[in-house]
Design an enzyme around this catalytic site. Structure first.
Site, PDB file in Angstrom:
ATOM      1  N   CYS A 126       0.862  -1.182   0.000  1.00 43.73           N
ATOM      2  CA  CYS A 126       0.000   0.000   0.000  1.00 43.73           C
ATOM      3  C   CYS A 126       0.902   1.236   0.000  1.00 43.73           C
ATOM      4  CB  CYS A 126      -0.892   0.018   1.242  1.00 43.73           C
ATOM      5  SG  CYS A 126      -2.166  -1.234   1.167  1.00 43.73           S
ATOM      6  N   ARG A 138       3.917   2.224  -2.756  1.00 46.59           N
ATOM      7  CA  ARG A 138       4.029   2.754  -4.110  1.00 46.59           C
ATOM      8  C   ARG A 138       4.232   1.645  -5.119  1.00 46.59           C
ATOM      9  NH1 ARG A 138       1.641   6.339  -3.077  1.00 46.59           N
ATOM     10  NH2 ARG A 138       2.037   8.568  -3.242  1.00 46.59           N
ATOM     11  N   ASP A 179      -2.417  -2.202  -3.541  1.00 42.99           N
ATOM     12  CA  ASP A 179      -3.243  -0.997  -3.699  1.00 42.99           C
ATOM     13  C   ASP A 179      -2.620  -0.059  -4.730  1.00 42.99           C
ATOM     14  OD1 ASP A 179      -5.325   0.857  -2.960  1.00 42.99           O
ATOM     15  OD2 ASP A 179      -3.812   2.013  -1.861  1.00 42.99           O
ATOM     16  N   GLU A 203      -0.509   3.524 -13.162  1.00 41.28           N
ATOM     17  CA  GLU A 203      -1.884   3.715 -12.680  1.00 41.28           C
ATOM     18  C   GLU A 203      -2.606   4.625 -13.659  1.00 41.28           C
ATOM     19  OE1 GLU A 203      -1.961   4.898  -8.555  1.00 41.28           O
ATOM     20  OE2 GLU A 203      -0.675   3.236  -7.972  1.00 41.28           O
ATOM     21  N   HIS A 213      -5.706   2.126  -5.671  1.00 39.67           N
ATOM     22  CA  HIS A 213      -5.045   3.195  -4.897  1.00 39.67           C
ATOM     23  C   HIS A 213      -6.046   3.874  -3.942  1.00 39.67           C
ATOM     24  CE1 HIS A 213      -1.337   6.014  -5.087  1.00 39.67           C
ATOM     25  NE2 HIS A 213      -1.860   6.029  -3.882  1.00 39.67           N
ATOM     26  N   LEU A 214      -6.543   3.055  -3.023  1.00 33.13           N
ATOM     27  CA  LEU A 214      -7.570   3.547  -2.096  1.00 33.13           C
ATOM     28  C   LEU A 214      -7.021   3.817  -0.695  1.00 33.13           C
ATOM     29  CD1 LEU A 214     -10.650   1.219  -2.873  1.00 33.13           C
ATOM     30  CD2 LEU A 214     -10.217   3.540  -3.672  1.00 33.13           C
TER      31      LEU A 214
END
Ligand SMILES: NC(=O)C1=CN([C@@H]2O[C@H](COP(=O)(O)OP(=O)(O)OC[C@H]3O[C@@H](n4cnc5c(N)ncnc54)[C@H](O)[C@@H]3O)[C@@H](O)[C@H]2O)C=CC1
Ligand SMILES: O=C(O)CCC(=O)C(=O)O
Length: 527
Positions: A228, A230, A254, A259, A279-280
């Protein structure tokens, strides 16, 4: 009114703060070409992780003073280019810590109990209790890579769940690891011994593809990895292979190297072995208010001429510290400007001596202010607090900083010595009654004069008549003298004369002054 562009979705609480001082345009999802076209109109840019602020955008941003990243990671901003352009980059270092840590824990539990897949199966009408056998985290070993703010919160929560903790972080002390009940180990051991590995470091040259095929080989076949932090820290192709070959048991991601994640990414094909979220990590109501308010306040402050508390490319200063340091910053800029004009040519070395209270406080900004002043002759308004240090470095100016807390002529004083292509000059200055600037020494000669807009300095032989001659010469060119002072070390030795004059010296007058018998040197200065 200044203009702020908000190019990613930001909580309204931040927009409300910005609207107090600026016209705010919210334009999300802009293609890069469009952003390049419009950015020149804006004084500030507020982003999250979707907008990539590239060198091209920064070069087009001729008015931009600040880029605010409503979050932690600034890897979507070319910070080096922003620094060179004198643009402050700020972030919100703590606003989403809890959100990101909780997301990592949620991912760890989700991959352990197949929550995502079981949910999908149940919603599709099935009642499948056989295919979703899970594992417990209790008494398992969690390896935390990066024991910073998020890693520390994960450690505390994981400890409460009965996990054993390992940590790898080359920049953290043993004491901090002990406080968090983490055994500090090297990366290899962490990879070999952990049942779960969670990543919480920034993406840097050092961490890029840190988890690669070799790393997967070291892990247990039952290991599960959570990222979570990068995208790019894990080599995604190697992860796909490791999961396909059952080299490890699972992954929860994540963040991704690209992205949004490509529609045909192999990561989407791994069924129950992997949990993916878009990406939350920072997407909680609380975190989004925190980061929006934190960054909007900093943008507002910078637009009002105040410092930012979390600037990533200049030393941050809290308002109370700034209040105390502000007169010294002005002094430093003035002395830097003065010494550069006395030096006349290229400066190779600047010795910055912080004396008295300046030696003990957080006075790094005073050094930066000295450089700003020093470079202001060459760079004019292009130099500012953001780029002064980098501009000095790029010009090959070596800065030597010394501190002398015992110096007690004044509460605090600053001495600058510039060595350059035309010789060495020094100036010292202090504050009178905490605010009024005084130049207290020039090239080793004690004086006590306030800096003024136009000044004339002479180095001369201390002999009768010389002051009168300079006075008459200035008078004959219609230059009005506001004040005059002489500083000397010994009687009839060498002396300096410092004159404040109402106007700049007319052309040719400096040459005439140099011709006066006994004058060794003369400098005219505009501050
Ligand atoms: N998924 C998301 O939405 C979010 C992701 N993040 C990301 O989480 C990461 C951590 O954030 P914070 O804990 O706030 O940062 P932090 O700066 O408090 O902690 C980072 C830690 O990583 C360590 N570190 C640096 N290089 C390392 C290396 N080579 N090996 C091991 N450790 C290393 C540092 O010493 C530091 O202790 C950042 O990359 C940030 O961008 C942060 C918030 C939300
Ligand atoms: O803005 C977001 O949602 C991403 C947050 C993030 O990755 C960070 O703060 O580093």
């Amino acid at each position: 009114m200044p203009k702020v562009l908000v190019s990613d979705s930001i909580d309204q609480a931040g927009i409300d703060i910005l609207s107090q001082v600026a016209q705010v345009d919210v334009k999300t999802g802009l293609p890069a070409e469009e952003l390049v076209k419009i950015i020149s109109e804006y004084d500030a840019l507020m982003i999250r992780s979707s907008t990539r602020v590239t060198q091209e955008i920064i070069e087009a941003a001729v008015q931009l003073k600040i880029i605010g990243r409503a979050g932690v990671g600034v890897d979507n901003v070319d910070v080096a280019a922003a620094t060179r352009a004198g643009i402050v980059v700020v972030n919100s270092p703590e606003g989403n810590t809890i959100a990101a840590a909780e997301h990592a824990l949620a991912m760890m539990l989700s991959i352990s109990r197949h929550i995502a897949e079981a949910n999908q199966s149940t919603k599709s009408g099935k009642w499948d209790r056989k295919n979703f056998m899970g594992v417990e985290v209790y008494k398992k070993t969690l390896g935390i890579v990066g024991l910073g703010k998020i890693g520390s919160h994960v450690a505390a929560a994981a400890k409460a769940m009965g996990m054993k903790l390992l940590a790898f972080d080359p920049y953290i002390s043993q004491e901090r690891a002990d406080q968090l009940s983490c055994r500090l180990v090297d990366l290899e051991l962490l990879l070999q011994e952990s049942d779960y590995i969670t990543l919480h470091m920034p993406k840097t040259k050092e961490t890029y593809h840190m988890i690669d095929a070799k790393a997967f080989e070291m892990m247990k076949p039952t290991a599960r990895i959570i990222n979570c932090a990068r995208g790019g820290i894990i080599d995604e192709a190697a992860l796909v292979e490791a999961l396909k070959q059952n080299q490890i048991a699972g992954a929860a991601l994540d963040v991704f190297e690209n992205e949004p994640l490509e529609a045909d990414s192999g990561l989407r094909e791994l069924g129950q072995k992997i949990v993916l979220t878009p990406h939350l990590g920072a997407s909680t109501e609380e975190a989004q208010v925190n980061v929006a308010v934190d960054v909007a306040e900093q943008i507002r402050d910078v637009l009002l001429g105040l410092p930012a508390r979390s600037a990533v490319n200049i030393p941050g200063l809290y308002p109370d510290a700034l209040e105390k340091l502000k007169p010294y910053l002005q002094l430093a800029e003035t002395l830097g400007n003065l010494v550069s004009q006395l030096a006349g040519g290229r400066v190779d070395f600047l010795d910055v001596r912080l004396q008295g209270e300046l030696a003990t406080n957080n006075s790094q900004p005073v050094v930066v202010a000295s450089l700003k002043g020093l470079l202001s002759q060459a760079l004019r308004e292009r130099v500012n607090y953001v780029n002064a240090s980098i501009e000095a470095k790029e010009r090959g100016i070596h800065v030597i900083e010394t501190r002398d807390a015992a110096a007690n002529d004044y509460t605090g004083s600053l001495h600058l010595e510039a060595k350059g292509s035309l010789g060495t000059h020094s100036v010292t200055g202090a504050l009178l009654g905490d605010r009024e600037m005084r130049i207290t020494n020039i090239d080793g000669f004690p004086i006590n004069v306030p800096p003024t807009h136009h000044m004339l300095f002479t180095l001369h032989r201390d002999m009768p008549g010389i002051i009168g001659k300079i006075g008459s010469l200035l008078g004959s060119f219609n230059v009005n003298i506001a004040s005059m002072q002489v500083g000397r070390k010994i009687v009839r030795g060498e002396a300096v004369m410092v004159l404040s004059i109402d106007d700049p010296l007319p052309e040719g007058l400096l040459n005439e002054i140099m011709k006066v018998a006994g004058i060794r040197d003369a400098y005219t200065v505009t501050l």
